[in-house]
Design an enzyme around this catalytic site. Structure first.
Site, PDB file in Angstrom:
ATOM      1  N   ASP A 137      43.443  39.102  39.515  1.00 37.17           N
ATOM      2  CA  ASP A 137      42.169  38.440  39.843  1.00 37.17           C
ATOM      3  C   ASP A 137      41.983  38.777  41.550  1.00 37.17           C
ATOM      4  OD1 ASP A 137      39.779  36.581  40.261  1.00 37.17           O
ATOM      5  OD2 ASP A 137      40.480  36.306  38.113  1.00 37.17           O
TER       6      ASP A 137
ATOM      7  N   HIS B  97      37.014  33.466  42.963  1.00 37.82           N
ATOM      8  CA  HIS B  97      37.402  33.563  41.767  1.00 37.82           C
ATOM      9  C   HIS B  97      38.480  33.587  41.093  1.00 37.82           C
ATOM     10  CE1 HIS B  97      36.719  36.071  37.826  1.00 37.82           C
ATOM     11  NE2 HIS B  97      35.593  35.613  37.868  1.00 37.82           N
TER      12      HIS B  97
ATOM     13  N   SER C 292      34.506  35.174  32.580  1.00 39.72           N
ATOM     14  CA  SER C 292      35.641  35.140  33.364  1.00 39.72           C
ATOM     15  C   SER C 292      36.087  33.916  33.407  1.00 39.72           C
ATOM     16  CB  SER C 292      35.435  35.607  34.501  1.00 39.72           C
ATOM     17  OG  SER C 292      34.387  34.961  35.350  1.00 39.72           O
TER      18      SER C 292
END
Length: 743
Positions: A137, A201, A527
């Site tokens: 990520d 994220h 996600s």
């Protein structure tokens, strides 16, 4: 609640980032290509020398100049700068499986675990702390309380990874490894050249999968509760592949190359491309294949391009593809107009407006000096609005934006008309609400009716969504665009309004100029669904450390909670086998296992040559009529049948079930949900096992006709204790099958 970091430390980080920012230039129009060559050769493998020699066939003595990176730890391949002509020459070499451009992919979670019936007090094993999750990520924020290593011992002895050489990053016994990759070799001023997360994220997904317990977590009071991951005792290995400008294919493959060799148990990858590609022309599918070959399951986000059919982006049969479902948490935001009308929209608005402000239509404030027209400013795109006309006002926009355009123009808020379903909310950098087309039209008429239009945007209200769970509209749908007879997505998991850890330096909304600093944030996407499935897979792994990726996937799918096709007309092409149920998944009774041999048969049946599969697998593969298998006969935990005629439906599936429940057990088959006119038979309809690990086979036959384009049924094997459920889906395509096929 969280450890504090000094202001000076953040300033130093910013200086580091700004100093390394440089611009990349192409070499004589060359592009980076990934040359995939399959399995790593046995014995001593000198990757650099091997790849340089191959390039010398094209370039001669200048070969090393154009070699960017060699993959050498887990599979064979390299990245090189090539012209179109050189790429075509390279493509013709016998040693090359595929060659494709190094393109960019894009990044696609308190309450959610409890909502799927998985409380923290659930039965756990001591082996959970030996499970290592590799998170691919945007990095991680190691100081977050979610990654505190209090009570953890040293990393498992199997761990072969590393975490060293970073000036601004330190691992611990929770985060046991960290690497970062940047194929272009340069960083923008927004990026940190380390595994540290400057996007948010990666921190969010890692804490969703394996974060520790943190009490009183919230986004500025919203979604307050205890934040935790699915497997709080598991270890995390960080592989930073994503930056402010996306995630490069070359870096994704480098992460797979390292993670497999480092010894991770599960890989979590919430990234996807813009288009669908065949399996061995896609970096994620290639990496996941070699992970599977080494006993590692890859959990993938399905994509955020729904609700249309065939929009799924990660669909290889050897990986777990995860759709996003809602939980019973929803955020609504009301707009109060000067005319006393109140309109309710959706957003996560933490701002509070105590006054009424002038309200202006974006179309009435074009930035003509910047070359923008009213038509463009009506959409409120960045720089399209005239600050002199918008400053201090609430601006009405005829589409949803990030809010950046309104913020840059000095607006104090924005109301946005949007035709999409209001099934998810997001944060904006200023007070905002996303409203329906009807409400938007009413607001536009109000503005047009008076010269003194005013409005106020209220703080959001957290409400109970009684219609949950259902698959959110943005979640990408199947069918599998590469192989229609394999159901994708595989499973669904919570992916809407998920609270999880967040770096304090990252904007809440992801928009520059948003000055709010938080330790936990609420975001949505497949996600955020993906790390839920990752956590569930790691939970199964902690009970069954020797199970294959195929067995773990089967356990998750056959124990999933069935979902309602009335809420999602795309049925299994929206939610796969159903919503994850981690508690049941550790004791599925039976599993449909699949290993490399099964996938080789499948790939032979798809037309891959013996030579190509020998390179991919490193094994002496010979494709023949005896070794080629159809997609329907891949030992998959679901059944999918594609037809071009509603009046003629026929198909047969061969499956083998492995007993992992009680040593002596008898399972009887029940088929339910089949509509009138469609006959589904199971032969034999009873499986009697006498030992654990025993395998028994059966045939499922589908024949008849249907009235609808998508028809669902299910097969359940029941021994009185376990209900092993698999979806059966019939899809009738109105166009030829090519209409959905990958490019």
């Amino acid at each position: 609640m969280a450890r504090k970091n000094s202001f000076l430390w953040f300033v130093l980080l910013g200086l580091i980032c700004s100093l390394v920012g440089t611009a990349a230039a192409d070499d004589d129009g060359r592009k980076e290509y990934i040359v995939y060559m399959g399995a790593k050769p046995p014995g001593d493998f000198l990757a650099y020398d091997t790849h340089t020699n191959i390039l010398q066939e094209i370039f001669g003595s200048k070969a090393s100049t154009f070699l960017v990176h060699s993959y050498e730890r887990s599979f064979n391949g390299f990245v090189a700068k090539l012209t179109q002509e050189e790429m075509q020459l390279m493509k013709g070499l016998d040693k090359v499986v595929t060659i494709f451009p190094n393109e960019k992919k894009h990044l696609l979670t308190t309450k959610s675990w409890d909502y799927v019936g998985f409380p923290h007090q659930v039965k756990r094993t001591s082996i959970e702390s030996d499970v290592i999750i590799g998170v691919f990520d945007s990095g991680i924020w190691p100081e977050s309380d979610s990654f505190d290593d209090k009570g953890f011992g040293p990393p498992p002895s199997k761990w072969m990874g590393s975490c060293h050489g970073f000036s601004n990053f330190t691992c611990n016994n929770k985060i046991i490894g960290a690497r970062y990759y940047r194929s272009f070799g340069h960083f923008t001023h927004e990026d940190m050249p380390s595994p540290r997360d400057s996007e948010g994220h990666g921190t969010h997904t890692a804490s969703t999968a394996a974060g520790g317990l943190v009490n009183m977590a919230s986004l500025m009071g919203y979604a307050s509760g205890t934040a935790r991951g699915g497997v709080p005792s598991a270890r995390i290995a960080v592989y930073k592949i994503c930056w402010s400008d996306g995630c490069n294919d070359a870096d994704i493959l480098r992460a797979f190359d390292d993670a497999i060799a480092d010894g991770v148990d599960i890989i979590s990858l919430s990234v996807g491309g813009k288009t669908s590609k065949d399996y061995f022309a896609d970096s994620i599918a290639i990496g996941a294949f070699h992970a599977m070959k080494n006993g590692i399951l890859t959990s993938n986000a399905a994509g955020n391009d729904g609700p249309n059919l065939a929009t799924i982006r990660n669909f290889s049969p050897w990986s777990l593809s995860v759709a996003a479902t809602t939980i019973d948490r929803k955020f609504v935001t009301k707009a109060q107009l000067g005319g006393s009308d109140v309109y309710e929209g959706v957003s996560i608005n933490t701002f509070e407006q105590n006054d009424m402000y002038p309200l202006i239509d974006g179309g009435d404030a074009p930035n003509t000096a910047g070359g923008f027209t009213s038509r463009e400013s009506r959409s409120c795109l960045p720089k399209s609005l005239n600050p002199e006309l918008v400053k201090g006002k609430i601006v009405f926009c005829n589409r949803e934006t990030s809010g950046e355009g309104a913020l840059l123009a000095g607006a104090v808020g924005t109301l946005m008309e949007d035709t999409r379903p209001q099934d998810s909310s997001r944060s904006y950098p200023l007070p905002a609400s996303r409203l329906s087309a009807q409400h938007g039209n009413n607001i536009y008429n109000y503005i047009s009716s008076t010269s003194n239009a005013t409005a106020s945007i209220l703080k959001s209200t957290e409400v109970n969504d009684t219609t949950a769970p259902y698959v959110v509209s943005f979640s990408s749908r199947g069918p599998n665009p590469a192989t229609f007879d394999i159901l994708k997505p595989d499973i669904a998991a919570p992916g809407v309004h998920i609270l999880a850890a967040w770096p304090p330096i990252c904007p809440v909304s992801g928009v520059k100029g948003d000055s709010r600093s938080v330790l936990y944030n609420i975001i949505s996407g497949t996600s955020t669904a993906c790390p839920h499935a990752t956590g569930a897979a790691a939970y199964v792994k902690s009970f069954h450390p020797t199970w294959s990726p195929g067995a773990i996937k089967s356990a998750l799918m056959t124990t999933a909670t069935p979902m309602n096709a009335e809420k999602n007309p795309e049925a299994e092409f929206a939610y796969g086998a159903g919503n994850i149920n981690p508690t049941k998944s550790v004791d599925p009774g039976l599993v449909y296992d699949a290993d490399v041999t099964d996938y080789i048969k499948f790939l032979c049946g798809r037309g891959y040559s013996s030579g190509a599969l020998q390179l991919i697998t490193g094994e002496n593969v010979v494709c023949s009529a005896a070794t080629s298998g159809t997609a329907r006969n891949l030992n998959y935990p679901s059944f999918t049948l594609i037809s071009s005629d509603k009046k003629v439906i026929t198909g047969m599936f061969n499956r083998t079930a492995t007993n992992v429940g009680s040593a002596e057990s008898t399972y009887k088959a029940t088929v339910s949900g089949a509509p009138e006119g469609l006959a589904i038979q199971v032969v034999p309809d009873t499986l009697s096992f006498t030992s654990l690990g025993q395998k028994l086979s059966f045939v499922l036959q589908v024949e008849g006709r249907v009235e609808e384009s998508i028809v669902s049924a299910s097969l359940v094997w029941n021994d009185g204790v376990h209900q092993v459920r698999s979806p059966i889906v019939v899809l009738v395509l109105a166009c030829k099958i090519k209409c959905y096929h990958v490019k």
